[in-house]
Design a protein around this motif. Structure first.
Motif, PDB file in Angstrom:
ATOM      1  N   ARG A 183     -39.992 -18.378 -72.551  1.00 54.07           N
ATOM      2  CA  ARG A 183     -39.287 -18.142 -73.816  1.00 54.07           C
ATOM      3  C   ARG A 183     -40.214 -18.189 -75.021  1.00 54.07           C
ATOM      4  O   ARG A 183     -40.014 -17.467 -75.990  1.00 54.07           O
ATOM      5  CB  ARG A 183     -38.153 -19.159 -73.970  1.00 54.07           C
ATOM      6  CG  ARG A 183     -36.952 -18.837 -73.095  1.00 54.07           C
ATOM      7  CD  ARG A 183     -36.054 -20.066 -72.958  1.00 54.07           C
ATOM      8  NE  ARG A 183     -34.826 -19.784 -72.234  1.00 54.07           N
ATOM      9  CZ  ARG A 183     -34.746 -19.570 -70.934  1.00 54.07           C
ATOM     10  NH1 ARG A 183     -35.840 -19.571 -70.187  1.00 54.07           N
ATOM     11  NH2 ARG A 183     -33.584 -19.335 -70.358  1.00 54.07           N
ATOM     12  N   GLU A 184     -41.214 -19.044 -74.953  1.00 56.34           N
ATOM     13  CA  GLU A 184     -42.097 -19.161 -76.116  1.00 56.34           C
ATOM     14  C   GLU A 184     -42.858 -17.870 -76.402  1.00 56.34           C
ATOM     15  O   GLU A 184     -43.244 -17.607 -77.545  1.00 56.34           O
ATOM     16  CB  GLU A 184     -43.083 -20.318 -75.950  1.00 56.34           C
ATOM     17  CG  GLU A 184     -43.991 -20.240 -74.735  1.00 56.34           C
ATOM     18  CD  GLU A 184     -43.408 -20.946 -73.514  1.00 56.34           C
ATOM     19  OE1 GLU A 184     -44.194 -21.285 -72.600  1.00 56.34           O
ATOM     20  OE2 GLU A 184     -42.167 -21.140 -73.477  1.00 56.34           O
ATOM     21  N   GLN A 209     -29.876 -19.178 -75.997  1.00 59.46           N
ATOM     22  CA  GLN A 209     -30.573 -19.337 -74.718  1.00 59.46           C
ATOM     23  C   GLN A 209     -31.968 -18.729 -74.722  1.00 59.46           C
ATOM     24  O   GLN A 209     -32.900 -19.283 -74.132  1.00 59.46           O
ATOM     25  CB  GLN A 209     -29.764 -18.694 -73.590  1.00 59.46           C
ATOM     26  CG  GLN A 209     -28.459 -19.398 -73.269  1.00 59.46           C
ATOM     27  CD  GLN A 209     -27.773 -18.717 -72.096  1.00 59.46           C
ATOM     28  OE1 GLN A 209     -27.937 -19.097 -70.944  1.00 59.46           O
ATOM     29  NE2 GLN A 209     -26.995 -17.688 -72.401  1.00 59.46           N
ATOM     30  N   VAL A 210     -32.111 -17.561 -75.353  1.00 58.36           N
ATOM     31  CA  VAL A 210     -33.394 -16.857 -75.309  1.00 58.36           C
ATOM     32  C   VAL A 210     -34.360 -17.393 -76.355  1.00 58.36           C
ATOM     33  O   VAL A 210     -35.572 -17.465 -76.124  1.00 58.36           O
ATOM     34  CB  VAL A 210     -33.170 -15.342 -75.490  1.00 58.36           C
ATOM     35  CG1 VAL A 210     -34.498 -14.591 -75.551  1.00 58.36           C
ATOM     36  CG2 VAL A 210     -32.323 -14.801 -74.337  1.00 58.36           C
ATOM     37  N   TRP A 211     -33.828 -17.783 -77.495  1.00 60.38           N
ATOM     38  CA  TRP A 211     -34.660 -18.324 -78.575  1.00 60.38           C
ATOM     39  C   TRP A 211     -34.145 -19.714 -78.955  1.00 60.38           C
ATOM     40  O   TRP A 211     -33.695 -19.953 -80.083  1.00 60.38           O
ATOM     41  CB  TRP A 211     -34.624 -17.394 -79.783  1.00 60.38           C
ATOM     42  CG  TRP A 211     -35.250 -16.060 -79.527  1.00 60.38           C
ATOM     43  CD1 TRP A 211     -36.570 -15.751 -79.594  1.00 60.38           C
ATOM     44  CD2 TRP A 211     -34.584 -14.838 -79.169  1.00 60.38           C
ATOM     45  NE1 TRP A 211     -36.788 -14.421 -79.299  1.00 60.38           N
ATOM     46  CE2 TRP A 211     -35.575 -13.830 -79.034  1.00 60.38           C
ATOM     47  CE3 TRP A 211     -33.254 -14.498 -78.960  1.00 60.38           C
ATOM     48  CZ2 TRP A 211     -35.268 -12.517 -78.691  1.00 60.38           C
ATOM     49  CZ3 TRP A 211     -32.951 -13.191 -78.625  1.00 60.38           C
ATOM     50  CH2 TRP A 211     -33.947 -12.212 -78.487  1.00 60.38           C
ATOM     51  N   ALA A 240     -32.784  -8.646 -75.669  1.00 58.72           N
ATOM     52  CA  ALA A 240     -32.196  -9.407 -74.565  1.00 58.72           C
ATOM     53  C   ALA A 240     -30.901  -8.717 -74.165  1.00 58.72           C
ATOM     54  O   ALA A 240     -30.008  -8.539 -74.994  1.00 58.72           O
ATOM     55  CB  ALA A 240     -31.928 -10.846 -74.992  1.00 58.72           C
ATOM     56  N   PHE A 259     -36.637 -13.923 -67.290  1.00 57.16           N
ATOM     57  CA  PHE A 259     -37.175 -15.101 -67.961  1.00 57.16           C
ATOM     58  C   PHE A 259     -37.505 -16.163 -66.926  1.00 57.16           C
ATOM     59  O   PHE A 259     -36.921 -16.211 -65.834  1.00 57.16           O
ATOM     60  CB  PHE A 259     -36.159 -15.665 -68.960  1.00 57.16           C
ATOM     61  CG  PHE A 259     -35.982 -14.829 -70.192  1.00 57.16           C
ATOM     62  CD1 PHE A 259     -36.824 -14.968 -71.282  1.00 57.16           C
ATOM     63  CD2 PHE A 259     -34.953 -13.893 -70.267  1.00 57.16           C
ATOM     64  CE1 PHE A 259     -36.657 -14.204 -72.421  1.00 57.16           C
ATOM     65  CE2 PHE A 259     -34.776 -13.125 -71.407  1.00 57.16           C
ATOM     66  CZ  PHE A 259     -35.633 -13.275 -72.485  1.00 57.16           C
ATOM     67  N   PRO A 264     -31.418 -17.542 -68.408  1.00 59.70           N
ATOM     68  CA  PRO A 264     -30.295 -17.364 -69.328  1.00 59.70           C
ATOM     69  C   PRO A 264     -29.236 -16.439 -68.720  1.00 59.70           C
ATOM     70  O   PRO A 264     -29.566 -15.483 -68.012  1.00 59.70           O
ATOM     71  CB  PRO A 264     -30.937 -16.728 -70.560  1.00 59.70           C
ATOM     72  CG  PRO A 264     -32.129 -16.013 -70.020  1.00 59.70           C
ATOM     73  CD  PRO A 264     -32.621 -16.814 -68.854  1.00 59.70           C
TER      74      PRO A 264
END
Length: 289
Positions: A183-184, A209-211, A240, A259, A264
């Protein structure tokens, strides 16, 4: 127009022989002749050229034979629908799909319902979650597929399925070379998304969830998933997207990447009014149990 006479004429038009047609109809030949003459008088035109060993249709007779078949089929179908309604097997259901979730369990569920309830009229449309919820609350829809969470107190939701979120990246983007994306690494990347008002619950769930630690760098809005992917194909943004829809669209120059854990996800649910009393809706919901 007398449907019985039309049925008699339709059989005669197939047999082109009064004796054989009367046998199929299980009536006497004179009675059949009388009914055909009555139909001709009603229509004001000759339908049959009568010969010694058989008969032939006149041009008007051929037209009436075609129309009779269609009318009789419609009448039979109407009778089946009426009988089904009397038995509690008919009715109508106004259903909305959500744009981001076609195929998979959604289409399989509706297909099974149609197969098991052939006399229920399904009036289907497609919309985003927010308009679908509004349609339910206004009484315009009976059921709707939505992306939870849906918090309106007048509605209930039944879980249908969960699907993974993927990151769509341009084919020449450095992230396209990875099999799974932390994710980072997605943080700060220019992102495209559909407007939040289309489905606030799903929008917030995706971003959260993604960020999860921030870095959602929204630079562009597009109206739906297909346009999101086309924007990604242009090479300037990432998105996403739910796996099912993204893989079905197969937009060139877009790479779909998973991911890293935790994966997610987004859910799909079937929403309906809390006070629903439509028997067809109850039968659809029963398929989810």
């Amino acid at each position: 127009m007398d449907l019985r006479r039309l049925r008699y004429f339709a059989v005669l038009a197939e047999e082109l022989h009064f004796t054989r047609a009367a046998g199929r109809l299980r009536i006497a030949q004179p009675a059949l002749s009388q009914q055909i003459r009555a139909l001709e008088q009603e229509l004001g035109a000759a339908l049959i050229d009568r010969g010694g060993r058989g008969c032939a249709l006149t041009p008007i007779g051929r037209l009436v034979a075609d129309e009779a078949s269609a009318l009789l089929a419609q009448a039979a179908a109407a009778r089946e629908r009426i009988d089904a309604a009397v038995r509690g097997q008919g009715g109508r259901i106004r259903l909305a799909y959500t744009r981001s979730a076609r195929g998979g369990r959604v289409d399989a569920l509706v297909a099974r319902f149609r197969a098991e309830n052939p006399y229920v009229e399904v009036l289907a449309e497609t919309g985003w979650t927010a308009p679908n919820v509004a349609g339910l609350l206004a009484g315009r829809l009976d059921v709707a597929f939505v992306r939870p969470p849906v918090t309106e107190p007048g509605l209930r939701c039944r879980f249908v399925d969960t699907e993974e979120l993927l990151l769509a990246v341009p084919a020449d983007h450095p992230l396209a070379r990875r099999r799974a994306i932390p994710r980072e690494l997605a943080a700060g990347e220019p992102a495209v998304m559909w407007p939040r008002e289309n489905g606030p619950g799903m929008y917030d769930r995706i971003v959260g969830q993604v960020w999860p630690r921030g870095g959602f760098n929204l630079v562009r809005h597009e109206p739906d998933d297909e346009q999101l992917l086309r924007a990604v194909a242009g090479g300037a943004v990432v998105a996403a997207v739910p796996a099912g829809r993204a893989r079905a669209l197969r937009v060139p120059r877009v790479r779909l990447r998973r991911f890293t854990a935790p994966v997610p996800t987004v859910d799909i649910a079937l929403a309906y009014p809390a006070q629903a009393d439509n028997p067809a809706v109850m039968r659809l919901l029963a398929l989810l149990e």
